[in-house]
Scaffold this motif. Structure first.
Motif, mmCIF file in Angstrom:
data_model
loop_
_atom_site.group_PDB
_atom_site.id
_atom_site.type_symbol
_atom_site.label_atom_id
_atom_site.label_comp_id
_atom_site.label_asym_id
_atom_site.label_seq_id
_atom_site.Cartn_x
_atom_site.Cartn_y
_atom_site.Cartn_z
ATOM 1 N N VAL A 29 -23.026 39.783 -13.649
ATOM 2 C CA VAL A 29 -23.733 40.017 -14.917
ATOM 3 C C VAL A 29 -22.764 40.565 -15.945
ATOM 4 O O VAL A 29 -22.652 40.048 -17.057
ATOM 5 C CB VAL A 29 -24.923 40.992 -14.716
ATOM 6 C CG1 VAL A 29 -25.551 41.383 -16.045
ATOM 7 C CG2 VAL A 29 -25.959 40.387 -13.779
ATOM 8 N N ARG A 30 -22.056 41.593 -15.571
ATOM 9 C CA ARG A 30 -21.175 42.289 -16.514
ATOM 10 C C ARG A 30 -20.094 41.388 -17.112
ATOM 11 O O ARG A 30 -19.815 41.462 -18.297
ATOM 12 C CB ARG A 30 -20.533 43.494 -15.848
ATOM 13 C CG ARG A 30 -19.732 44.339 -16.803
ATOM 14 C CD ARG A 30 -19.709 45.774 -16.335
ATOM 15 N NE ARG A 30 -18.928 46.562 -17.241
ATOM 16 C CZ ARG A 30 -19.423 47.189 -18.308
ATOM 17 N NH1 ARG A 30 -20.694 47.100 -18.580
ATOM 18 N NH2 ARG A 30 -18.651 47.899 -19.086
ATOM 19 N N LYS A 31 -19.512 40.530 -16.294
ATOM 20 C CA LYS A 31 -18.429 39.705 -16.820
ATOM 21 C C LYS A 31 -18.921 38.696 -17.854
ATOM 22 O O LYS A 31 -18.148 38.225 -18.673
ATOM 23 C CB LYS A 31 -17.663 39.017 -15.695
ATOM 24 C CG LYS A 31 -18.408 37.956 -14.956
ATOM 25 C CD LYS A 31 -17.561 37.431 -13.804
ATOM 26 C CE LYS A 31 -18.327 36.465 -12.946
ATOM 27 N NZ LYS A 31 -17.576 36.082 -11.771
ATOM 28 N N MET A 32 -20.216 38.386 -17.851
ATOM 29 C CA MET A 32 -20.761 37.464 -18.844
ATOM 30 C C MET A 32 -21.242 38.177 -20.111
ATOM 31 O O MET A 32 -21.532 37.542 -21.109
ATOM 32 C CB MET A 32 -21.919 36.658 -18.250
ATOM 33 C CG MET A 32 -21.482 35.702 -17.189
ATOM 34 S SD MET A 32 -20.286 34.515 -17.842
ATOM 35 C CE MET A 32 -19.833 33.643 -16.385
ATOM 36 N N LEU A 33 -21.322 39.492 -20.058
ATOM 37 C CA LEU A 33 -21.890 40.237 -21.182
ATOM 38 C C LEU A 33 -20.882 41.009 -22.000
ATOM 39 O O LEU A 33 -21.217 41.532 -23.056
ATOM 40 C CB LEU A 33 -22.935 41.241 -20.666
ATOM 41 C CG LEU A 33 -24.129 40.637 -19.963
ATOM 42 C CD1 LEU A 33 -25.005 41.739 -19.414
ATOM 43 C CD2 LEU A 33 -24.908 39.739 -20.889
ATOM 44 N N SER A 34 -19.671 41.114 -21.529
ATOM 45 C CA SER A 34 -18.758 42.045 -22.160
ATOM 46 C C SER A 34 -17.361 41.463 -22.247
ATOM 47 O O SER A 34 -16.936 40.711 -21.372
ATOM 48 C CB SER A 34 -18.718 43.340 -21.337
ATOM 49 O OG SER A 34 -17.723 44.195 -21.806
ATOM 50 N N VAL A 35 -16.667 41.836 -23.310
ATOM 51 C CA VAL A 35 -15.245 41.497 -23.376
ATOM 52 C C VAL A 35 -14.409 42.624 -22.787
ATOM 53 O O VAL A 35 -13.197 42.520 -22.713
ATOM 54 C CB VAL A 35 -14.789 41.184 -24.822
ATOM 55 C CG1 VAL A 35 -15.468 39.931 -25.332
ATOM 56 C CG2 VAL A 35 -15.028 42.358 -25.744
ATOM 57 N N GLY A 36 -15.086 43.685 -22.358
ATOM 58 C CA GLY A 36 -14.382 44.792 -21.729
ATOM 59 C C GLY A 36 -14.011 44.449 -20.292
ATOM 60 O O GLY A 36 -14.399 43.419 -19.744
ATOM 61 N N TYR A 37 -13.240 45.314 -19.689
ATOM 62 C CA TYR A 37 -12.883 45.126 -18.283
ATOM 63 C C TYR A 37 -14.126 45.203 -17.421
ATOM 64 O O TYR A 37 -15.042 45.982 -17.693
ATOM 65 C CB TYR A 37 -11.872 46.189 -17.835
ATOM 66 C CG TYR A 37 -10.520 46.024 -18.477
ATOM 67 C CD1 TYR A 37 -9.695 44.967 -18.119
ATOM 68 C CD2 TYR A 37 -10.082 46.910 -19.458
ATOM 69 C CE1 TYR A 37 -8.453 44.801 -18.707
ATOM 70 C CE2 TYR A 37 -8.842 46.755 -20.054
ATOM 71 C CZ TYR A 37 -8.036 45.692 -19.676
ATOM 72 O OH TYR A 37 -6.815 45.533 -20.269
ATOM 73 N N VAL A 38 -14.163 44.401 -16.370
ATOM 74 C CA VAL A 38 -15.284 44.422 -15.447
ATOM 75 C C VAL A 38 -15.001 45.480 -14.395
ATOM 76 O O VAL A 38 -14.346 45.234 -13.388
ATOM 77 C CB VAL A 38 -15.519 43.032 -14.815
ATOM 78 C CG1 VAL A 38 -16.677 43.081 -13.830
ATOM 79 C CG2 VAL A 38 -15.783 42.002 -15.903
ATOM 80 N N VAL A 39 -15.457 46.670 -14.719
ATOM 81 C CA VAL A 39 -15.311 47.824 -13.839
ATOM 82 C C VAL A 39 -16.651 48.543 -13.818
ATOM 83 O O VAL A 39 -17.488 48.322 -14.701
ATOM 84 C CB VAL A 39 -14.196 48.789 -14.333
ATOM 85 C CG1 VAL A 39 -12.843 48.112 -14.257
ATOM 86 C CG2 VAL A 39 -14.471 49.290 -15.733
#
Length: 179
Positions: A29-39
């Motif tokens: 989910v996170r990697k599709m929603l953010s340009v930030g690091y997936v952490v």
């Protein structure tokens, strides 16, 4: 509280905070929603209202749940609205187990309709990672038009991905939703 055929969209409340926090910490989910690091997210704590986290101004922040079982499906929002131009960004995040069942389309159709019919917005804008073909297909089906591309703007799974900017205007929505 709003209802669609299968879903309920309602205000977020304290028992939802932990579920939303967990949703934002699911890697896919996170990697599709953010340009930030997936952490693991430290943007807000599990007991903190996500609508109070600095960085966005929410016009609408709703929990999506099934009507029958009241299962938490995800969240949707209208945010960062520009009053002068009546333009708001739209976002949606669903738990992976609800992907591919039409819940995203059902939610997005409702929120876009609400944005134009009830909030008198002129534009609804979104950005989506270029590799998220399922989401792009949904957005096009609803009537969103690609307006631009930020080339190689997000690093996902060891590759640069484009960010696609899309929008739908009130007159485009009206043409496809005559009454």
């Amino acid at each position: 509280m709003f209802e669609t055929d299968r879903l309920r969209l309602r205000a977020i409340c304290k028992p939802d905070f932990e579920k939303v926090h967990a949703l934002w910490n699911i890697q896919d989910v996170r990697k599709m929603l953010s340009v930030g690091y997936v952490v693991p997210s430290v943007g807000f704590k599990a007991d903190q209202d996500p609508t109070t986290v600095p960085g966005h101004d929410y016009l609408l922040y709703a929990v999506i749940e099934t009507k029958v079982e009241a299962e938490f499906v995800g969240v949707t929002m209208l945010f960062d609205t520009v009053q002068k131009t009546r333009d708001s960004k739209i976002g949606i995040a669903l738990l992976p187990e609800f992907w591919g069942q039409g819940f995203g389309t059902e939610t997005m159709r409702f929120v876009v309709d609400y944005a134009f019919r009830e909030l008198a917005l002129h534009r609804v804008t979104l950005s989506v990672n270029g590799n998220n073909t399922a989401a792009i297909k949904i957005y096009k089906k609803i009537g969103f038009v690609q307006e631009g591309v930020q080339r190689k703007a997000n690093w996902i799974n060891g590759k640069w991905q484009d960010i696609i900017w899309m929008a739908i205007l009130d007159e485009e929505w009206e043409e496809s939703n005559p009454e």
